[in-house]
Design an enzyme around this catalytic site. Structure first.
Site, short mmCIF file in Angstrom:
data_model
loop_
_atom_site.label_atom_id
_atom_site.label_comp_id
_atom_site.label_asym_id
_atom_site.label_seq_id
_atom_site.Cartn_x
_atom_site.Cartn_y
_atom_site.Cartn_z
N HIS A 326 -78.97 -39.12 -63.45
CA HIS A 326 -80.17 -39.97 -63.53
C HIS A 326 -81.17 -39.48 -64.57
O HIS A 326 -82.04 -40.24 -65.02
CB HIS A 326 -80.84 -40.00 -62.15
CG HIS A 326 -81.64 -41.24 -61.90
ND1 HIS A 326 -82.31 -41.92 -62.88
CD2 HIS A 326 -81.89 -41.92 -60.75
CE1 HIS A 326 -82.94 -42.96 -62.35
NE2 HIS A 326 -82.70 -42.98 -61.07
N MET A 412 -89.55 -71.44 -52.97
CA MET A 412 -90.65 -70.86 -53.76
C MET A 412 -90.96 -69.42 -53.34
O MET A 412 -92.12 -69.00 -53.35
CB MET A 412 -91.93 -71.73 -53.65
CG MET A 412 -91.72 -73.19 -53.96
SD MET A 412 -91.27 -73.48 -55.68
CE MET A 412 -92.83 -73.28 -56.49
N ASP A 416 -86.75 -60.92 -54.97
CA ASP A 416 -86.94 -59.47 -54.80
C ASP A 416 -87.93 -59.20 -53.67
O ASP A 416 -87.70 -58.36 -52.80
CB ASP A 416 -87.43 -58.83 -56.10
CG ASP A 416 -87.88 -57.40 -55.87
OD1 ASP A 416 -87.10 -56.62 -55.32
OD2 ASP A 416 -89.03 -57.07 -56.23
#
EC number: 2.3.1.137
Length: 610
Positions: A326, A412, A416
């Site tokens: 990472h 709507m 996420d």
């Protein structure tokens, strides 16, 4: 003339790097205001009052001085955070990084042309490796499209770190990057292959051209046959799974034993990527990726080079995945290359449709390390400690298939935010309290931008969770509270991406104080700062994606979860990790509660509209 014009107007991958804006320093007043808001869900009235006083004192005193020094630093650097972040978040960390820092994920080929099938490892391996190498060539030629939001280009620097990158070090790790674009000059053109404790390398370019899948297959077959007909190697790679200083010492000892060992190590470090041949045959279906994900993140340490920016893992049943350090880059880089390869395999129906002709290319070279009893014992110990920790990790990866992005957008609701609020509700139901949550927000609008902390556990989210648990709260009120939580989350994500988050700002102030030899300000020793995970350790560590590619990492804290998800038109695929030795956490139960929350939220939208 026309061709020249086309070439001059074609965008190059890194062409906007010099014109990207510098990373801004947010306003001190705004950052402290946002910090106060974020502690609210975790504070009682008395704690909150005390923290309010600490903030006021900090803002009018030492905080102002530290902020000015940070502004001075930012004048001389296009990204005031970059070096600090790399050191604090990654390079100074001494715990074993292969399991605790690296992230991993399975490839989605099983969902279309490559379901698990024994005997396909070498054929599929040559094709997937070839597509990866084509991506490497796109980067070399700067033909990878620039990522943009609208017409605004994003920073592409992290893509330089994908190939030919490694992380050796002693008291502090250092990132070694050997990659260059064609215009910059030479870049290594060999791959390293790990198989049954042995290491091989071969060049992927022959007479100026990339070798083809049939030629790659010949190289992989040669390695596979040798490793399956001769004794296993010592498994040097397992040393990279050790505690960082321990591995650094073992590395120094190896080099002292034989100077040629350094040459061999550098061959691996500089390789485009490490191709890992794993003898395992993991179970996997489009609805359940749990076992394969566990084997990619926490499988055999002798066939993964833990320091490497890209390990491409190949299983005997033709299933693939990747394991990546990472430190040099964030997850979206690996998602991008994985998505590219997945699309190419899909487009070509999982086949190689070119010439089967194989040129006379040099056979792979084995890197035979000089070892002694001490090295062999170090390898044994490294494997033992790694497998002990790996056996404590619980990994659950399931697909939620009743609906996905299409339906949430129709209602709507930002997809996420939909998942993040479902996770808050699930955690609240499981643990009876709010879950302090880290969500990745990208700061790639800015020069060398990486991430900012987006804190999904807001006052609005907690009020909504409480309303969902209160049988006397009316549907309309629940819906109203949920939409307030959505609005707050969406605004915060926008702020974070625009350089207006507060976590990295506060980290900068703390590091300035340390550099100046000043006492640690009271803000950072306040019990509430730790309680709401101000030190960067969150009980919920989360990230997302929008392709078929998914990823996973371990929890940030022992009593926490790693929660990663990818959002597709017709489904959500969720990856969750937890430590088995923690009696408080349960990855399986949390995922099931998240799926229940998905249903509850959609039902709330449907019924409240009746």
């Amino acid at each position: 003339m026309e061709n020249q014009l086309a070439k001059s107007t074609e965008e190059r991958t890194f062409q906007y790097q010099d014109t990207l804006p510098s990373l801004p320093v947010p306003s001190l007043e705004e950052s402290l205001k946002k910090y106060l808001e974020s502690v609210k869900p975790f504070a009682n009235e008395e704690e909150y009052k005390k923290t309010e006083e600490i903030i006021k004192k900090f803002q009018n005193g030492i905080g102002q001085k530290l902020h000015q020094k940070l502004l001075e630093r930012a004048k001389g650097k296009r990204n005031w955070l970059e070096e600090w972040w790399l050191n604090v978040a990654y390079l100074d960390v001494r715990i074993p990084s292969q399991l605790n820092v690296n992230f991993a994920g399975p490839a989605a080929y099983i969902e279309h042309y490559w379901p698990p099938k024994e005997g396909t490892q070498l054929e599929r391996g040559s094709i997937t490796l070839w597509h990866n190498l084509n991506y490497w060539q796109l980067l070399r030629k700067e033909k990878l499209p620039v990522h943009k939001v609208g017409n605004t280009p994003l920073d592409m620097d992290q893509f330089r770190m994908l190939f030919s990158t490694c992380k050796p070090g002693i008291t502090r790790d250092s990132i070694m990057n050997y990659f260059s674009t064609e215009s910059e000059g030479y870049s290594p053109s060999h791959v390293a292959v790990l198989c049954r404790g042995r290491v091989f390398v071969f060049d992927v370019m022959h007479e100026g051209c990339l070798i083809t899948p049939p030629e790659l297959r010949r190289q992989l077959t040669y390695i596979h046959k040798r490793c399956h007909s001769e004794p296993d190697g010592p498994g040097i790679a397992a040393l990279t799974s050790e505690e960082r200083t321990q591995w650094a010492k073992a590395r120094e000892y190896l080099i002292g034993l034989d100077p040629q060992n350094l040459t061999r190590l550098e061959k691996i470090q500089s390789s485009i990527l490490v191709y890992c041949m794993n003898d395992g045959s993991p179970h996997v279906t489009p609805e359940d990726y749990s076992q394969v994900t566990a084997m990619i993140l926490s499988g055999d340490p002798t066939v993964v080079w833990g320091d490497k920016s890209y390990n491409l893992i190949s299983f005997s049943n033709g299933v693939f995945g990747s394991n990546a350090d990472h430190a040099p880059y964030d997850g979206m880089i690996m998602v991008n290359v994985s998505h590219y390869v997945d699309e190419k395999i899909f487009e070509n129906e999982g086949k190689w449709k070119g010439s089967e002709k194989v040129q006379n290319i040099p056979l792979p070279e084995e890197l035979v390390f000089t070892v002694d009893e001490k090295v062999l014992n170090d390898i044994k110990q490294a494997k033992a400690q790694y497998l002990k920790q790996a056996s404590d990790l619980d990994i659950v990866v399931y697909a939620f298939t009743p609906f996905g992005k299409n339906l949430t957008k129709k209602k709507m609701l930002h997809p996420d935010t939909f998942v993040q609020l479902a996770l808050q509700l699930a955690y609240y139901r499981l643990h009876g309290c709010p879950g302090c949550c880290y969500e990745t927000a990208t700061t790639r609008y800015f020069y060398h931008g990486r991430t900012e902390t987006m804190r999904s556990c807001t006052v609005e989210a907690v009020r909504w969770c409480q309303s969902m648990q209160d049988p006397y709260t009316h549907l309309q009120e629940r819906r109203q509270k949920m939409l307030q939580a959505f609005a707050k989350h969406n605004k915060m994500m926008k702020d974070c991406s625009n350089g207006k988050g507060f976590d990295r700002h506060l980290l900068g102030l703390l590091l300035i104080a340390k550099e100046e030899g000043l006492p640690v300000p009271e803000l950072f020793t306040d019990p509430l700062f730790s309680k709401m995970e101000g030190g960067g350790n969150f009980v919920l560590s989360t990230s997302l994606g929008y392709s078929r590619t998914q990823g996973v990492a371990v929890p940030m804290v022992h009593n926490g979860y790693g929660f990663f998800y990818h959002i597709r038109d017709d489904r959500f695929v969720v990856s969750c990790t937890a430590w088995k030795s923690c009696a408080e956490t349960d990855a399986e139960e949390l995922v099931q509660l998240v799926f229940c929350a998905f249903h509850d939220m959609m039902q709330l939208m449907n019924r409240a509209q009746l």
